[in-house]
Design an enzyme around this catalytic site. Structure first.
Site, PDB file in Angstrom:
ATOM      1  N   LYS A 183      37.109  30.327  40.528  1.00  0.00           N
ATOM      2  CA  LYS A 183      36.778  31.604  41.171  1.00  0.00           C
ATOM      3  C   LYS A 183      37.844  32.645  40.839  1.00  0.00           C
ATOM      4  O   LYS A 183      38.986  32.543  41.259  1.00  0.00           O
ATOM      5  CB  LYS A 183      36.689  31.472  42.693  1.00  0.00           C
ATOM      6  CG  LYS A 183      36.059  32.749  43.269  1.00  0.00           C
ATOM      7  CD  LYS A 183      36.390  33.041  44.700  1.00  0.00           C
ATOM      8  CE  LYS A 183      37.667  33.786  44.914  1.00  0.00           C
ATOM      9  NZ  LYS A 183      37.674  35.199  44.497  1.00  0.00           N
ATOM     10  N   GLY A 235      48.189  32.586  44.351  1.00  0.00           N
ATOM     11  CA  GLY A 235      47.930  33.759  45.178  1.00  0.00           C
ATOM     12  C   GLY A 235      48.974  33.884  46.273  1.00  0.00           C
ATOM     13  O   GLY A 235      50.121  33.453  46.101  1.00  0.00           O
ATOM     14  N   SER A 236      48.560  34.452  47.385  1.00  0.00           N
ATOM     15  CA  SER A 236      49.519  34.745  48.450  1.00  0.00           C
ATOM     16  C   SER A 236      49.887  33.480  49.231  1.00  0.00           C
ATOM     17  O   SER A 236      49.106  32.533  49.311  1.00  0.00           O
ATOM     18  CB  SER A 236      48.924  35.772  49.399  1.00  0.00           C
ATOM     19  OG  SER A 236      47.766  35.238  50.010  1.00  0.00           O
ATOM     20  N   THR A 237      51.067  33.502  49.830  1.00  0.00           N
ATOM     21  CA  THR A 237      51.515  32.373  50.649  1.00  0.00           C
ATOM     22  C   THR A 237      50.581  32.202  51.841  1.00  0.00           C
ATOM     23  O   THR A 237      50.270  31.077  52.246  1.00  0.00           O
ATOM     24  CB  THR A 237      52.972  32.624  51.099  1.00  0.00           C
ATOM     25  OG1 THR A 237      53.776  32.660  49.915  1.00  0.00           O
ATOM     26  CG2 THR A 237      53.483  31.532  52.016  1.00  0.00           C
ATOM     27  N   GLY A 240      47.579  30.410  50.650  1.00  0.00           N
ATOM     28  CA  GLY A 240      48.043  29.063  50.283  1.00  0.00           C
ATOM     29  C   GLY A 240      48.164  28.173  51.518  1.00  0.00           C
ATOM     30  O   GLY A 240      47.778  26.998  51.506  1.00  0.00           O
ATOM     31  N   GLU A 257      50.559  27.807  43.791  1.00  0.00           N
ATOM     32  CA  GLU A 257      51.582  28.716  43.249  1.00  0.00           C
ATOM     33  C   GLU A 257      51.547  29.973  44.103  1.00  0.00           C
ATOM     34  O   GLU A 257      50.585  30.739  44.022  1.00  0.00           O
ATOM     35  CB  GLU A 257      51.257  29.102  41.801  1.00  0.00           C
ATOM     36  CG  GLU A 257      51.195  27.954  40.833  1.00  0.00           C
ATOM     37  CD  GLU A 257      52.547  27.330  40.561  1.00  0.00           C
ATOM     38  OE1 GLU A 257      53.572  27.951  40.909  1.00  0.00           O
ATOM     39  OE2 GLU A 257      52.568  26.217  40.028  1.00  0.00           O
ATOM     40  N   CYS A 291      54.560  37.240  40.655  1.00  0.00           N
ATOM     41  CA  CYS A 291      55.083  36.410  41.747  1.00  0.00           C
ATOM     42  C   CYS A 291      56.551  36.070  41.510  1.00  0.00           C
ATOM     43  O   CYS A 291      57.312  35.916  42.449  1.00  0.00           O
ATOM     44  CB  CYS A 291      54.248  35.155  41.921  1.00  0.00           C
ATOM     45  SG  CYS A 291      53.944  34.312  40.387  1.00  0.00           S
ATOM     46  N   GLU A 388      57.595  39.972  50.130  1.00  0.00           N
ATOM     47  CA  GLU A 388      57.118  40.264  48.778  1.00  0.00           C
ATOM     48  C   GLU A 388      56.376  41.607  48.806  1.00  0.00           C
ATOM     49  O   GLU A 388      55.393  41.755  49.522  1.00  0.00           O
ATOM     50  CB  GLU A 388      56.166  39.149  48.342  1.00  0.00           C
ATOM     51  CG  GLU A 388      55.724  39.255  46.919  1.00  0.00           C
ATOM     52  CD  GLU A 388      54.899  38.058  46.460  1.00  0.00           C
ATOM     53  OE1 GLU A 388      54.004  37.626  47.204  1.00  0.00           O
ATOM     54  OE2 GLU A 388      55.147  37.562  45.345  1.00  0.00           O
TER      55      GLU A 388
HETATM   56  P1  NDP Z   1      45.078  36.311  47.888  1.00  0.00           P
HETATM   57  O1  NDP Z   1      45.970  35.149  48.053  1.00  0.00           O
HETATM   58  O2  NDP Z   1      44.238  36.744  49.014  1.00  0.00           O
HETATM   59  O3  NDP Z   1      44.088  36.069  46.653  1.00  0.00           O
HETATM   60  C1  NDP Z   1      44.198  35.061  45.676  1.00  0.00           C
HETATM   61  C2  NDP Z   1      42.842  34.414  45.418  1.00  0.00           C
HETATM   62  O4  NDP Z   1      42.410  33.654  46.567  1.00  0.00           O
HETATM   63  C3  NDP Z   1      41.719  35.418  45.179  1.00  0.00           C
HETATM   64  O5  NDP Z   1      40.805  34.880  44.251  1.00  0.00           O
HETATM   65  C4  NDP Z   1      41.110  35.534  46.557  1.00  0.00           C
HETATM   66  O6  NDP Z   1      39.819  36.059  46.551  1.00  0.00           O
HETATM   67  C5  NDP Z   1      41.140  34.090  47.012  1.00  0.00           C
HETATM   68  N1  NDP Z   1      41.060  33.885  48.466  1.00  0.00           N
HETATM   69  C6  NDP Z   1      41.272  34.777  49.469  1.00  0.00           C
HETATM   70  N2  NDP Z   1      41.119  34.177  50.675  1.00  0.00           N
HETATM   71  C7  NDP Z   1      40.808  32.879  50.424  1.00  0.00           C
HETATM   72  C8  NDP Z   1      40.550  31.736  51.254  1.00  0.00           C
HETATM   73  N3  NDP Z   1      40.588  31.814  52.580  1.00  0.00           N
HETATM   74  N4  NDP Z   1      40.287  30.554  50.671  1.00  0.00           N
HETATM   75  C9  NDP Z   1      40.274  30.435  49.322  1.00  0.00           C
HETATM   76  N5  NDP Z   1      40.498  31.481  48.490  1.00  0.00           N
HETATM   77  C10 NDP Z   1      40.777  32.681  49.023  1.00  0.00           C
HETATM   78  O7  NDP Z   1      45.938  37.513  47.372  1.00  0.00           O
HETATM   79  P2  NDP Z   1      45.565  39.072  47.493  1.00  0.00           P
HETATM   80  O8  NDP Z   1      44.855  39.441  46.276  1.00  0.00           O
HETATM   81  O9  NDP Z   1      44.898  39.407  48.764  1.00  0.00           O
HETATM   82  O10 NDP Z   1      47.001  39.722  47.509  1.00  0.00           O
HETATM   83  C11 NDP Z   1      47.736  39.790  48.734  1.00  0.00           C
HETATM   84  C12 NDP Z   1      49.201  39.597  48.492  1.00  0.00           C
HETATM   85  O11 NDP Z   1      49.415  38.310  47.945  1.00  0.00           O
HETATM   86  C13 NDP Z   1      49.794  40.537  47.470  1.00  0.00           C
HETATM   87  O12 NDP Z   1      50.178  41.725  48.040  1.00  0.00           O
HETATM   88  C14 NDP Z   1      50.962  39.735  46.961  1.00  0.00           C
HETATM   89  O13 NDP Z   1      52.069  39.926  47.806  1.00  0.00           O
HETATM   90  C15 NDP Z   1      50.486  38.327  47.054  1.00  0.00           C
HETATM   91  N6  NDP Z   1      50.004  37.805  45.767  1.00  0.00           N
HETATM   92  C16 NDP Z   1      50.775  36.883  45.129  1.00  0.00           C
HETATM   93  C17 NDP Z   1      50.364  36.392  43.913  1.00  0.00           C
HETATM   94  C18 NDP Z   1      51.168  35.412  43.198  1.00  0.00           C
HETATM   95  O14 NDP Z   1      51.000  35.257  41.989  1.00  0.00           O
HETATM   96  N7  NDP Z   1      52.041  34.705  43.860  1.00  0.00           N
HETATM   97  C19 NDP Z   1      49.141  36.834  43.257  1.00  0.00           C
HETATM   98  C20 NDP Z   1      48.361  37.755  44.044  1.00  0.00           C
HETATM   99  C21 NDP Z   1      48.817  38.210  45.238  1.00  0.00           C
HETATM  100  P3  NDP Z   1      39.691  37.677  46.631  1.00  0.00           P
HETATM  101  O15 NDP Z   1      40.204  38.227  45.366  1.00  0.00           O
HETATM  102  O16 NDP Z   1      38.244  37.922  46.767  1.00  0.00           O
HETATM  103  O17 NDP Z   1      40.462  38.097  47.835  1.00  0.00           O
END
Ligand code: NDP
Length: 484
Positions: A183, A235-237, A240, A257, A291, A388
């Site tokens: 996804k 993605g975000s903590t 996670g 991650e 990140c 972050e």
């Molecule tokens: P998210 O963690 O929300 O998104 C990462 C992925 O997870 C996206 O595909 C998202 O879908 C999906 N997702 C969201 N909620 C769920 C859930 N409950 N279960 C499973 N999958 C889910 O990051 P955001 O894009 O909202 O960014 C928010 C903050 O996270 C940023 O401001 C940044 O600080 C941090 N971030 C960190 C990253 C890293 O590499 N460590 C990368 C991205 C963000 P969808 O896109 O539809 O929300």
């Protein structure tokens, strides 16, 4: 005499990409129409590029069933050598279509063409080449005799490196014999959908790679599906943690991650000009949507003034503008939501008493923009030293003794990356041993390679991706594989 040269715009043509008005999901080798759609926009000018399907639990179910069938009937029956051939083929097609992918990624994400062209897409191809080479050598990788795949991997990726994160997830999964349901992030699905076309072009057996687009609820359906054996998430903590909770009572495996607040430590013997370049690369690469960004600069007090002064001069030369312009260094912020978050946290920096500085730069009224920014006078208690920001914002702290630098660097809930700048090898080695970070760069920053494992300590996540460690995360070893 001060001579300033203006650059004429050098726009990359977008004629090479053809974007459909609407996309479905990629399930069992074909595009399948979705029911609901949402727009995906170009963040540099808010132009609607296309409409993406919002995946439902039923769509996820179909994709998982396709992946299970492909695993049982085709993919698990192929030898490593045969799997490797598909990966090589995908890698070569990605290279052939590199410009198309680079332009599309820049349009959908907002990052400069210079980065998609020279960094993202070449690294994507490198990941497929690297893992293609492993596919027939897994028995000799030191991961036990005949390690076995898990089955179906559910993979969820963010918007900051859309195609690169796909490659980090899909290449090792396929090399190790797993099939995939992926996804992409809501705001950046287009290159994943173009990758689906590459899978067709490579004649990858149906159902080995499935892509279901959508939002967080689509991701949650994937995480909770009983047909998934392994989850890979970046993605975000916050999300996670949700995933960790959701799988706590299951036997699903996971790599997570997550976020970071990387410390970039500069000792007083560091080469000044190189260090300033490294600081700029550490925080302003990819608009700071990284990140492992070096978002906390920790400077030895005796050289702080000189470094900050040179950094400001260098920051004044950063060209912010149209991401398709080959001269652009800093592109658009990926979404309105992310821009709001950056603005809010920068406002917190002001109200907590840190001193904000940005060079003069013209920002377009259309699209999402944030000037390169540094905050000096930051203390450890400030939120901009702990949270972050995920944008082009650097927090500067100072230290007097080496031990103080380490204590400050380790004083966050994260532990993903760090950088050490010093001319003395012994000092670099001492510092790297003390730092609690998964990746540490010495006299450089933000260098990536598929052979090198990547991952974090503490709230930065579980497990490693890349290198041999990354392969192990997709394989049952020892007793898990039935004692083989
Ligand atoms: P998210 O963690 O929300 O998104 C990462 C992925 O997870 C996206 O595909 C998202 O879908 C999906 N997702 C969201 N909620 C769920 C859930 N409950 N279960 C499973 N999958 C889910 O990051 P955001 O894009 O909202 O960014 C928010 C903050 O996270 C940023 O401001 C940044 O600080 C941090 N971030 C960190 C990253 C890293 O590499 N460590 C990368 C991205 C963000 P969808 O896109 O539809 O929300």
């Amino acid at each position: 005499m001060d001579m300033t040269f203006e650059y004429a715009p050098a726009l990359e043509s977008r004629a090479i990409v053809s974007i459909k008005p609407k996309y479905g999901h990629f399930i069992n080798g074909s595009f399948v129409a979705g029911k609901k759609h949402f727009p995906t926009i170009n963040p540099s000018n808010e132009e609607v590029l296309s409409h993406i399907s919002l995946g439902s639990a039923a769509d996820v179910d179909k994709a998982v069933l396709a992946a299970q069938k492909a695993y049982a009937k085709t993919w698990s029956k192929l030898s490593g050598k045969e799997r490797g051939k598909y990966l090589y083929r995908i890698a070569r097609i990605l290279q052939e279509r590199a410009r198309e992918f680079a332009v599309l990624e820049t349009l959908d994400n907002g990052k400069p063409i210079r980065e998609t062209r020279d960094i993202d897409i070449p690294l994507v191809a490198a990941h497929f080449f690297y893992h293609a080479g492993w596919a027939d050598k897994l028995d000799y990788a030191g991961l036990g005799h005949s390690p076995q795949p898990y089955g179906v991997a559910g993979q969820i990726i963010p918007w900051n490196f859309p195609l690169l994160m796909l490659a980090w997830k899909v290449a090792p999964a396929l090399a190790t014999g797993n099939t995939v349901v992926l996804k992409p992030a809501e705001t950046t699905s287009l290159t994943a959908l173009l990758f689906a076309e590459v899978c067709q072009q490579a004649e990858l057996p149906d159902g080995v790679v499935n892509i279901v687009t959508g939002d967080g609820s689509t991701g949650a359906s994937l995480v909770n599906h009983s047909g998934i054996q392994k989850i890979a998430f970046t993605g975000s903590t916050e999300v996670g943690k949700k995933i960790a909770r959701a799988i706590a009572t299951t036997d699903k495996k996971a790599t997570l991650e997550l976020g970071g607040k990387g410390a970039n430590i500069v000792f007083d013997d560091a080469p000044v000009d190189e260090t300033v370049e490294g600081i700029v690369n550490g925080i302003f690469f990819n608009q700071g949507h990284v990140c492992c960004a070096g978002s906390r600069l920790i400077l030895q007090e005796s050289i702080a003034e000189e470094i900050i002064e040179k950094l400001k001069v260098r920051m004044s030369k950063i060209r912010v503008g149209d991401p398709l312009d080959k001269n652009t260094d800093l592109g658009a912020i990926n979404s309105r939501e992310q821009l709001n978050k950056i603005q809010e946290l920068a406002g917190v920096g002001d109200s907590e008493g840190a001193e904000r500085w940005s060079p003069q730069c013209k920002l377009s009224d259309k699209g999402y923009w944030f000037a390169p920014t540094i905050f000096t006078g930051v203390t450890q208690a400030h939120r901009i030293a702990q949270e972050e920001i995920f944008g082009p914002v650097l927090s500067v702290l100072t230290f007097r003794t080496p031990q103080e630098a380490i204590d400050k660097a380790n004083n966050t809930p994260f532990g993903l990356s760090a950088g050490v700048w010093s001319e003395k090898g012994s000092r670099v080695l001492w510092a790297t041993q003390q730092l609690k970070a998964g990746v540490i760069w010495a006299n450089t920053f933000n260098k990536f390679d598929p052979t090198s494992p990547f991952g974090g300590y503490k709230e930065s996540g579980w497990g490693r991706e890349g290198g041999k460690h990354g392969l192990a995360a997709y394989l049952k070893t020892g007793k898990e594989s039935g004692g083989k």
